[in-house]
Design a protein around this motif. Structure first.
Motif, PDB file in Angstrom:
ATOM      1  N   THR A 143       1.023  -1.152  -0.047  1.00 31.95           N
ATOM      2  CA  THR A 143       0.042  -0.016   0.151  1.00 31.95           C
ATOM      3  C   THR A 143       1.036   1.143   0.134  1.00 31.95           C
ATOM      4  OG1 THR A 143      -1.698  -1.185   1.130  1.00 31.95           O
ATOM      5  CG2 THR A 143      -1.912   1.331   1.162  1.00 31.95           C
ATOM      6  N   LEU A 184       6.714   5.844   7.300  1.00 36.23           N
ATOM      7  CA  LEU A 184       6.496   4.496   7.115  1.00 36.23           C
ATOM      8  C   LEU A 184       6.291   3.752   8.414  1.00 36.23           C
ATOM      9  CD1 LEU A 184       8.404   3.438   3.855  1.00 36.23           C
ATOM     10  CD2 LEU A 184       5.918   3.684   4.078  1.00 36.23           C
ATOM     11  N   LEU A 196       4.124  -1.725   3.213  1.00 35.91           N
ATOM     12  CA  LEU A 196       3.742  -0.367   2.770  1.00 35.91           C
ATOM     13  C   LEU A 196       5.011   0.300   1.846  1.00 35.91           C
ATOM     14  CD1 LEU A 196       2.884   1.041   6.190  1.00 35.91           C
ATOM     15  CD2 LEU A 196       1.310   0.659   4.696  1.00 35.91           C
TER      16      LEU A 196
END
Length: 364
Positions: A143, A184, A196
């Protein structure tokens, strides 16, 4: 000495200064409107154009153009990217340029048609590599998060030093974040997302090598429950897949061999230049279990300054390697690009000047 003007703003300035010099014009711009008319028994075309510095007008007269050039002029449509050549027009009211030739920019002639061809091609390839890497991450359920660039925190000791922000409205000293990695980790600590990534630029004042620029494009990747070795290995696979698509020549066979990890106590043990892709892992010396590491590829040339290899990705892992908590690594897209092409343009800081009017509109 005569010179060639390459921007609409330069043409406007020449007319305002009334130099009356025979200045030639060579613009890379976009056509916005074309009007064909006839005056004094001469057919003419009024071509409105725009570039990053403003709007201008070029007038082409059929009796002053070669037949092949006139065909090009009358075929131009609004929105066409064009390369326009001519001279500064001091005489015609409402005109900036007395046009001689115009060519529509196409895939076959794009290189020479661009005002800064090498730099523009560099940006195009870096963008394509970035898009391919991001696509492969999304396909593996990573993502993407947006990176917030302005930071109030001072840079960590021993890290690359970020650029400063000079803006009185903040009322203090601020920096542009040189990496999205802390963001992150913050996002991962507040959500259940396990994979991520973020795309940003490594804004830094620290000189690192002849390839990485002051704003190198980087893709930072976070993966929960993954060892640093595994993360760097998969990053290498993604880079190989991109090179297989975009490399102008077939990669040497040794580059297709999966890199075997090598472990060192400290960086000084890994000073010897690599001859094939290699994952280098270093055990951290503090009490917290973990390691740092990097993915190295050999340089295309024997020696670049005192750098003899490209560090394509580097990062760290937290936790025991047999039971990792998470790992993070950042891919330097500029260095991946330089595996394909030797291009010093990647370090050039561009002139992004725009007209005052457009600057005001952009800020409204």
């Amino acid at each position: 000495m005569s010179r060639t003007l390459n921007l609409v703003s330069e043409v406007k300035n020449a007319i305002r200064s009334d130099l009356r010099n025979n200045l030639s014009v060579d613009l890379s711009c976009i056509a916005t409107k074309r009007d064909k008319y006839r005056r004094n028994n001469v057919t003419s075309v009024r071509l409105e154009v725009t570039d990053e510095t403003g709007d201008g007008v070029a007038v082409f007269r059929e009796n002053q153009c070669q037949p092949i050039d006139w065909e090009q002029v009358v075929s131009i449509r609004a929105g066409d990217p064009i390369r326009l050549k001519g001279f500064v027009d001091y005489k015609t009211k409402g005109s900036d340029i007395l046009g001689q030739t115009v060519r529509k920019v196409t895939a076959s002639n794009m290189g020479p048609a661009l005002k800064d061809a090498v730099s523009s091609a560099t940006q195009l390839y870096v963008a394509r590599i970035k898009a391919e890497l991001a696509k492969s991450l999304r396909e593996d359920d990573f993502t993407e998060i947006d990176t917030r660039l302005i930071s109030s925190a001072p840079p960590p000791e021993g890290s690359v030093y970020p650029l400063k922000v000079h803006y009185d409205g903040y009322g203090g000293r601020f920096h542009i974040a040189s990496t999205p990695v802390p963001q992150l980790i913050r996002f991962a600590s507040r959500t259940s997302f396990g994979r991520l990534f973020a795309i940003s630029r490594s804004f830094t004042q620290t000189y690192r090598d002849p390839v990485a620029s002051v704003e190198s494009v980087i893709i930072s990747v976070f993966e929960r429950s993954a060892s640093l070795e595994d993360l760097l290995y998969r990053i290498n696979q993604r880079i190989c897949a991109v090179l297989a698509i975009h490399a102008p020549n077939e990669l040497p066979e040794r580059f297709n061999i999966p890199p075997a990890p090598k472990r060192f106590q400290d960086l000084s043990e890994a000073e010897k230049a690599v001859t094939e892709p290699e994952i280098q892992l270093f055990t951290e010396q503090d009490d917290a279990p973990g390691e740092i590491g990097r993915l190295c590829w050999p340089s295309k040339v024997e020696e670049v300054g005192h750098f003899s290899e490209y560090v394509l990705a580097e990062g760290f892992g937290i936790g025991d390697s047999s039971d990792p908590a998470f790992s993070v690594a950042s891919i330097n897209v500029d260095r991946v690009f330089n595996l394909l092409f030797d291009d010093a343009e990647i370090r050039r800081i561009p002139d992004l000047t725009i007209s005052q009017g457009r600057d005001n509109m952009a800020n409204e």
